[in-house]
Design an enzyme around this catalytic site. Structure first.
Site, PDB file in Angstrom:
ATOM      1  N   HIS A 138      51.459  37.594  43.021  1.00 43.36           N
ATOM      2  CA  HIS A 138      51.533  36.704  41.155  1.00 43.36           C
ATOM      3  C   HIS A 138      50.167  36.958  41.059  1.00 43.36           C
ATOM      4  O   HIS A 138      49.912  35.818  40.734  1.00 43.36           O
ATOM      5  CB  HIS A 138      51.864  35.721  42.134  1.00 43.36           C
ATOM      6  CG  HIS A 138      53.801  35.417  40.366  1.00 43.36           C
ATOM      7  ND1 HIS A 138      53.705  34.643  39.714  1.00 43.36           N
ATOM      8  CD2 HIS A 138      53.819  36.992  39.910  1.00 43.36           C
ATOM      9  CE1 HIS A 138      54.961  34.742  39.400  1.00 43.36           C
ATOM     10  NE2 HIS A 138      54.710  36.287  39.537  1.00 43.36           N
ATOM     11  N   HIS A 160      54.438  48.121  37.945  1.00 49.56           N
ATOM     12  CA  HIS A 160      54.831  47.427  38.796  1.00 49.56           C
ATOM     13  C   HIS A 160      56.474  46.965  39.348  1.00 49.56           C
ATOM     14  O   HIS A 160      56.929  47.120  40.631  1.00 49.56           O
ATOM     15  CB  HIS A 160      54.876  46.244  37.494  1.00 49.56           C
ATOM     16  CG  HIS A 160      55.296  45.075  38.448  1.00 49.56           C
ATOM     17  ND1 HIS A 160      54.323  44.533  39.945  1.00 49.56           N
ATOM     18  CD2 HIS A 160      56.482  43.950  39.293  1.00 49.56           C
ATOM     19  CE1 HIS A 160      54.594  43.059  39.922  1.00 49.56           C
ATOM     20  NE2 HIS A 160      55.881  42.988  39.678  1.00 49.56           N
ATOM     21  N   GLN A 192      62.521  32.754  35.061  1.00 45.91           N
ATOM     22  CA  GLN A 192      62.737  32.319  36.366  1.00 45.91           C
ATOM     23  C   GLN A 192      63.828  31.506  36.670  1.00 45.91           C
ATOM     24  O   GLN A 192      64.510  31.526  35.507  1.00 45.91           O
ATOM     25  CB  GLN A 192      61.694  31.714  36.852  1.00 45.91           C
ATOM     26  CG  GLN A 192      59.920  32.168  36.452  1.00 45.91           C
ATOM     27  CD  GLN A 192      60.006  32.815  37.140  1.00 45.91           C
ATOM     28  OE1 GLN A 192      60.068  33.017  38.871  1.00 45.91           O
ATOM     29  NE2 GLN A 192      59.491  34.301  37.195  1.00 45.91           N
TER      30      GLN A 192
END
Lengths: 754, 233, 86
Positions: free
Chosen positions: A90, A44, A309
């Site tokens: 996502h 990733h 987040q």
């Protein structure tokens, strides 16, 4: 924790990678260091599989202000303004917790855009699900759509376009790709860099918790039965915090107090601090004891790897901290100085006075470094291709009743109107949306410079399954074509590459072929790739998803004598002439028709000639610019008949009644290919009768085949078609065509009857 | 005329209102930060714009009503000054007690963004005086909680005093359950207070002030306000 | 330390669309005997009770509910105070 081979393996590191860690450090890593290596070297973050292949993408052009390598790419749109955009996946988080997964996806991509100093002006989405009649899939759809809407709506960014495709291969692995687009002053691009010895590193936004630890590694493994239990890895979205961060960031960028700024996305504090130090050619020190936390007793390992987040990392100019804090305070944001930029090229983590990690920056982030991981993965042409290519069209019987065939396709999930989805998105806020969702591309005015931008996102997994090279080319060509239909000139693209497990040589072959096809099309069409994202391991124990590269294209529409001229896909007036531009061949391989009516995923996808494609786009762009066209619609899934029906139904703005059309078609190919074939580089156009001559002459000049089919008008879509040995007459009442278009999807979702 | 458009943390239609008033209707407009205790000198009208003030956490509009600027808005309204609350602004006005009733989750439980039709029920308010009674306006909505409710007695008062200004209707003006996008009581889309100087509405007039945005019916509301202010002198 | 446990629900007279959706879902899952469902909010406040009587805290929490935590036009609230170790 002792570093055993088992611990190393659990961190997703290979034995070879671990040996490199030992070489880099000259000793065994600490637990925190192991964690940092594992996330930085995960697929990733490191793109270790894909990077060598992505180097084939064209990335330059006079319009490109910022290519790949930053948070997002930037393209010049004139008048001193640039547009910043990127698409990102996502998928895994959405499969596990659809609302939060999709919402945090939107949040992440928005941050990528506004950290560049751009004010987000639009979002797009590209979604793939299994059959909507399946209760499990239905819940995913509901959650994902609500999550995308819930986030964008709250932050006040319109979601203006997208595409949603349904196929059983996505049942266990839905794809959720979100694209964000922002506007900035071309001379004020902010970058994710840390430089200037002693400059403070400032943390802003939400507090850090244990959520999302190893999200980056998690995105790099297949979904399994146990994935449900890893729910703790899912982060929760806070769009209100995002809105505050957005406003504060833009004010900070304009203030000139910053050196660099970066979102804490995948691998959180680790990747943001490492990447910023790397880009600035510097080192960085972070003290985790200064990081604002929401849970007590968090170890340095956890703080560094958390993916909570709505957090950002800033590097301010030394001595300007007060000014920065004042702006943050206005927006009610908490900030903490958590470290500083150093000159030793090392990334160091302290817990108070204790050094817990010290790693040279380069091997963590620099893909040119000899010890940076490289995954040379073997490739093999997939065995299934022998079977899909042996397909013979003559083995497929033509429909007895073409009317029935049309209704079956038209009411299926892929052709059904997607109003159920985009009505849950505020697509008008910011009052720029000139063409609302439902047309080939969205069109947004840019109040700041008098121009407009067109946006579209596209991909076709079925084509890529059957031929990833051609499918990859078509993904770029079709997204660009969608943009061209509005009259805008495609400028650049962004891509999200959704594939299965690259350790499977057949998947790796798909990936390589698709990327090659995309690169070729992007080169030929003059749309360099300025940003993108790769999502691998989209598979369950049962199967991999179809290879699904998704391409977002940005186009620019310049005003002509101070006026913007554009087109949408919808017929405008009775009496207008209907034309088909491009050539129709006997191409049904990979079509929606074969899939839905015959249950077949077989054959070769339609051929694409990039020269013809370019000519078609040029023709439509010029015709729209000269005000010759009333409507322009790309031919895609469902072919000519579907395109005709789509031009008849009304868009979101429904001032006047829907318009029918009367057309005559003739071909020397099978009737089903004539009506439902998906030959590329075609467009359905309409114009005032008085503009016919000019349109025809422009087509001749650009060598684009153009055929007059009939005219707009009446209360039904009447088609007279002749093919060798077959005549078909269809009379489809427009009210019914529109009614099915509107209600088919809610009906599949079990909410309204058709 | 001078307009004050409020900005709360989480407001997101403040710039759209500013653009419509400033660039389309050519009025003086100030964006007023929620921490201001006073409105700019000479404010004729306050616009409480749409968005998600404070993230709509707890309840839509519940936290914004405690912002310092809201005391000034209350005083302005008390003096007979015009106040228009749009979408989240309507929610803030009901939470503040400047308008009766409350706004619940949409009956469908979904956020809904689309153009709806509104029938002008009372054409004598400062917000609708340029319309004929019964005129149908096409204005977009974009909300998840626009389902207006109030108790039976309040409803009777609203109806008796002509406080219902806009009702959701079909294109031809018929007020039907099908035309009701969110389940609101009696298809109510907008109401005024008893004095008639404070309006709350769920649809967004600022989104339809220019032809290229798909219509100009929203201008009628702002132009009515200008007309009313001019008449008042 | 005092823990105030507050429940806020829509008044009985107000239609609760989420509650309706929940009871319908439960019916379809094979629980037909669910007669109704109502969805509300649950809040926990930790209050420092040093120098404050229970009655005083009681009155304050009521005030908080009336002013902010519940909209009494549509919502009903109830709460209890519970002593917890600080």
């Amino acid at each position: 924790m002792p570093i055993t081979p088992k611990v190393v393996k659990e961190h997703g590191l290979t034995a070879g990678e671990y040996r490199n860690i030992l070489k880099i450090l000259g000793r065994k890593p600490t637990y925190t260091e192991l964690g940092i290596f594992s996330v930085m070297w995960s697929e990733h973050c490191s793109y270790k599989t894909s990077k060598p292949l992505l180097k084939g993408f064209p990335t330059r052009g006079p319009q490109v202000l910022q290519g790949p390598g930053e948070n997002a790419g930037v393209v010049d749109i004139g008048g001193g303004f640039g547009v910043c955009f990127k698409i990102e996946s996502h998928n895994h988080p959405s499969a596990i917790e659809p609302y939060q997964g999709a919402a945090t996806g939107v949040g992440g991509i928005l941050r990528d855009v506004f950290t560049m100093g751009a004010r987000p002006i639009a979002c797009l989405d590209s979604l793939r699900f299994g059959d909507p009649k399946d209760p499990h899939v239905r819940n995913l759809i509901k959650g994902v759509v609500a999550g995308i809407g819930g986030y964008g709506n709250c932050v006040g960014i319109p979601t203006v376009a997208g595409e949603t495709v349904f196929d059983d291969v996505y049942r266990e692995n839905c794809l959720v790709n979100a694209m964000a687009v922002g506007l900035l002053r071309a001379d004020r691009i902010a970058r994710g860099t840390a430089s200037g010895l002693g400059n403070p590193i400032i943390y802003i936004g939400s507090t850090t918790g244990r959520d999302g630890i190893h999200g980056a590694t998690f995105a790099s493994v297949e979904l399994s039965e146990q994935s449900g239990e890893r729910r703790s890895a899912v982060q929760v979205a806070d769009p209100f915090m995002e809105k505050l961060l957005l406003e504060a960031t833009l004010e900070l960028v304009a203030s000139g107090l910053l050196v660099g700024i970066q979102d804490m996305g995948a691998a959180g504090l680790t990747s943001s601090s490492v990447e910023m130090a790397f880009r600035g050619g510097a080192g960085a020190e972070i003290d985790v004891s200064l990081v604002p936390k929401r849970e007590s007793g968090m170890a340095p390992y956890e703080v560094m790897l958390s993916e909570s987040q709505e957090r950002m990392l800033l590097v301010a100019r030394k001595g300007k901290e007060k000014g920065v804090l004042k702006i943050l305070e206005k927006w009610g944001l908490h900030a903490a100085v958590v470290g500083r930029v150093t000159g030793d090229g090392r990334h160091k983590v302290f817990e108070g006075g204790r050094l817990v990690s010290s790693i040279p920056v380069k091997p963590l982030a620099d893909d040119h470094h000899p010890l940076f991981p490289r995954a040379h993965r073997p490739e093999k042409r997939p065995a299934y291709l022998a079977k899909t290519r042996a397909f013979k069209l003559r083995s497929v019987p033509e429909p007895k009743d073409y009317g029935e065939a049309f209704w079956k396709l038209w009411s299926g999930p892929n052709l059904a109107g997607k109003g159920w989805i985009w009505r849950q998105y505020d697509h008008m806020v910011r009052t720029n949306t000139l063409v609302l969702p439902g047309s080939d591309a969205a069109l947004l005015r840019v109040k700041e410079n008098g121009s407009a931008i067109a946006l579209a996102v596209d991909g076709n997994g079925r084509y890529c399954y059957l031929d990833p090279f051609v499918g990859g080319m078509i993904a770029v060509a079709e997204a660009a074509r969608n943009v061209a239909m509005s009259g805008a000139r495609p400028l650049a693209c962004t891509d999200c590459l959704n594939f299965g497990n690259p350790e499977d040589p057949e998947i790796m072959w798909q990936f390589h072929q698709a990327v090659k096809g995309m690169a070729e099309a992007a080169q030929a069409l003059g749309t360099p790739v300025v940003s993108g994202n790769v999502s691998l391991y989209n598979e369950s124990p049962r199967r991999a998803v179809d290879p699904t590269p998704v391409v977002g294209v940005l186009g620019l529409l310049k005003p002509v004598q101070g006026r913007l001229r554009w087109a949408s896909q919808w017929f405008q007036r009775g009496g207008d002439a209907v034309y088909l531009a491009g050539e129709t061949r006997e191409e049904l391989g990979g079509s929606e028709y074969l899939a839905r009516l015959h249950g077949l995923k077989a054959g070769q996808p339609p051929a694409l000639d990039l020269r013809r494609e370019k000519a078609l786009q040029e023709f439509v762009i010029r015709a729209v610019g000269r005000g010759l066209l009333a409507s322009a619609h790309d031919l895609a899934d469902g072919g000519l008949l579907a395109a005709l029906a789509e031009s008849c139904v009304r868009g979101a703005r429904r001032g006047s009644p829907a318009l029918g059309a009367r057309v005559a078609l003739a071909g020397s190919i099978r009737m089903d290919a004539l009506l439902f074939g998906e030959s590329q580089s075609r467009a359905l156009l309409s114009c005032r009768p008085g503009d016919s001559a000019a349109l025809e002459s422009l087509a001749r000049r650009l060598r684009v085949p153009l055929k007059r089919l009939g005219e707009v008008g009446g209360s039904s879509l009447r088609v007279e078609a002749s093919a060798p040995g077959r005549q078909v007459r269809l009379d489809l009442p427009v009210s019914e065509v529109e009614n099915v278009h509107d209600k088919a999807f809610p009906s599949l979702m079990g909410e309204e009857s058709l | 005329m001078r307009f004050s458009v409020l900005t709360f943390p989480g407001s997101n239609c403040d710039h759209d209102c500013w653009h419509a008033l400033k660039n389309v209707l050519r009025q003086k407009v100030d964006l007023v930060w929620h921490k201001e205790a006073r409105l700019p000198q000479g404010t004729d009208c306050v616009v409480v714009p749409g968005g998600f003030s404070y993230g709509d956490y707890l309840r839509c509009g519940a936290i914004a009503r405690f912002s310092p600027v809201m005391a000034a808005v209350r005083a302005h309204a008390g003096r007979g000054g015009l106040v228009i609350g749009i979408c989240n602004g309507f929610q803030i006005l009901t939470e503040s007690g400047l308008l009766p009733g409350a706004l619940l989750r949409n009956r469908s439980l979904k956020f809904l963004c689309e153009t709806v039709h509104l029938r002008v029920e009372n054409a004598s308010t400062p917000f609708s005086r340029l319309a004929r009674g019964g005129r149908v306006l096409a204005v977009p909505i974009a909300h998840g909680e626009g389902n207006y409710t109030c108790d039976a007695e309040t409803l009777r008062h609203l109806e008796d005093r002509g406080q219902v200004v806009f009702r959701y209707c079909e294109e031809d003006g018929a007020v039907t359950p099908r035309a009701n996008p969110n389940g609101s009581l009696e298809n109510i889309a907008g109401i005024v207070n008893q004095a008639g100087n404070v309006l709350g509405m769920m649809p967004h007039p600022e989104r339809v002030c220019e032809t290229e945005m798909g219509g100009t019916d929203g201008r009628l509301i702002f132009e009515s306000m200008l007309d009313a202010l001019t008449a008042k002198g | 330390m005092i823990l105030a446990k507050i429940h806020v629900t829509l008044k009985k007279s107000v239609l609760d669309p989420q509650g309706v959706a929940i009871s319908e879902a439960l019916h379809s899952m094979g629980y037909p005997h669910v007669e109704s469902a109502r969805l509300g909010k649950y809040l926990e406040l930790r209050l420092d009770d040093r120098g404050r009587s229970k009655n005083e805290l009681q009155a304050q929490v009521k005030d908080m509910c009336e002013r902010l935590l519940a909209n009494t036009v549509i919502e009903h609230y109830e709460f209890e105070l519970q002593a917890i170790p600080s």
